[in-house]
Design a protein around this motif. Sequence first.
Motif, PDB file in Angstrom:
ATOM      1  N   ASN A  83       0.842  -1.194   0.000  1.00 23.69           N
ATOM      2  CA  ASN A  83       0.000   0.000   0.000  1.00 23.69           C
ATOM      3  C   ASN A  83       0.876   1.243   0.000  1.00 23.69           C
ATOM      4  OD1 ASN A  83      -2.321   1.422  -0.098  1.00 23.69           O
ATOM      5  ND2 ASN A  83      -3.059   0.879   1.926  1.00 23.69           N
ATOM      6  N   ALA A  85       3.440   3.613  -3.083  1.00 24.22           N
ATOM      7  CA  ALA A  85       3.623   3.798  -4.515  1.00 24.22           C
ATOM      8  C   ALA A  85       4.808   4.703  -4.777  1.00 24.22           C
ATOM      9  CB  ALA A  85       2.356   4.378  -5.131  1.00 24.22           C
ATOM     10  N   TYR A 117       4.251  -4.665  -9.842  1.00 23.32           N
ATOM     11  CA  TYR A 117       3.864  -3.254  -9.868  1.00 23.32           C
ATOM     12  C   TYR A 117       2.540  -3.120 -10.612  1.00 23.32           C
ATOM     13  CZ  TYR A 117       5.749  -3.550 -14.622  1.00 23.32           C
ATOM     14  OH  TYR A 117       5.988  -3.922 -15.922  1.00 23.32           O
ATOM     15  N   VAL A 166       2.128   1.798  -8.314  1.00 22.63           N
ATOM     16  CA  VAL A 166       2.005   1.047  -7.069  1.00 22.63           C
ATOM     17  C   VAL A 166       3.011  -0.103  -7.065  1.00 22.63           C
ATOM     18  CG1 VAL A 166       0.487  -0.415  -5.681  1.00 22.63           C
ATOM     19  CG2 VAL A 166      -0.419   1.633  -6.795  1.00 22.63           C
TER      20      VAL A 166
END
Length: 372
Positions: A83, A85, A117, A166
């Motif tokens: 969680n 990025a 990713y 992410v």
Amino acid sequence: MRASLPSNSSSTENQLPSRRAIVTAGAWSIPLVTLAVGAPSASASTTTAGFDLAIVGLQFGDSLPLFTPDYSQRYTSFVPLSNFAVANFGDAPSPDSGFQASYTVDNEVATIDRVGYRVAGATEPTYVDDVETIVTGTRTELKWLVPVSVPVNESDDPIFPTGAVVLVVESTVLLRYPNDAYDPTKITGARVSATSLSPETKTDNNVLQGVGVTELEPAAPYAAETEASFETVPLGTGPARTSRPTSVKITSVGPSPLPASGAAVVRFDYRSTTTFSITNVRRNGAATSDFLLSVTAPDRQTGSSVQELVAAFGTPLDAGDFLEFDIVYDAPGAGSFDVTSTAGHVGFLPADNNDRNQRTTEFAYVYGVIPA
């Protein structure tokens, strides 16, 4: 095939461990500390100006309740979580050559199953097979290439930048009940970084170090494990059938007693019977009159078919002791039902579900099977 962890204190593997159970995302936010990193090594001889890669971290993971090895104190660590990025706070897109992502975790807390990713706008992540794994004692670092350009952030909100990539990290947590005692001084927290393959002039925002543990608090931990037998019966005179518990065994795992304020909870489909009771209460195999003296049947919630029996313990149950009882259903249910039934279940319910002295609730309940 899972890559085995080498026994020496420092080693490199080229294969990523195979996929295991994936930890679901939690909502436990923790402080994050930004650390400076040295200038990245790259073959380019000139500095690419204009882009500024930065790790943006909202959460490092869900809370993980733990105790010291002697169970005298409790604390919280954090489950690794994807969680966070990589954003670009510069004024030009980052190079197409991409960047190297790195994630370091305490390998006695969790193992990393897959990494990858997800670019902005994508619904599914891209998983990476070419992963370098470096094990140094209890620390495992994974490095992988993210071969994409990160567009310039267009938002004024530093917490929610646009175009961010992410970093996906999927993990299996190891310190779960009954392995919930661990030396807190050994946990240093997970670490994530992003290093551009082209030299970057600003590198003081490319690393995040997660907080390993919270402060220690006094603890008196307890846990309950429940076993039960179930029977399959019809719902009244109709074709539908249900399972309901008939005998229950609740064991106090300890190390502290199950509190007297807790209760045994029995739930079943009310349409299978018209009268019911708890009987034949035994402690360690012998009849007892010290437990389950107050039994109530709370009103059912509107629209629910589940009847609940709550039997207050009334007396602490010492670690290692077990309490057994039977549930008797004295009369068949009235009516005829052909709808799906809820399976019965039973277990130990503490007076406060949020009591942090609870070691776990995963094994405190046992569920029947809905008949086919």
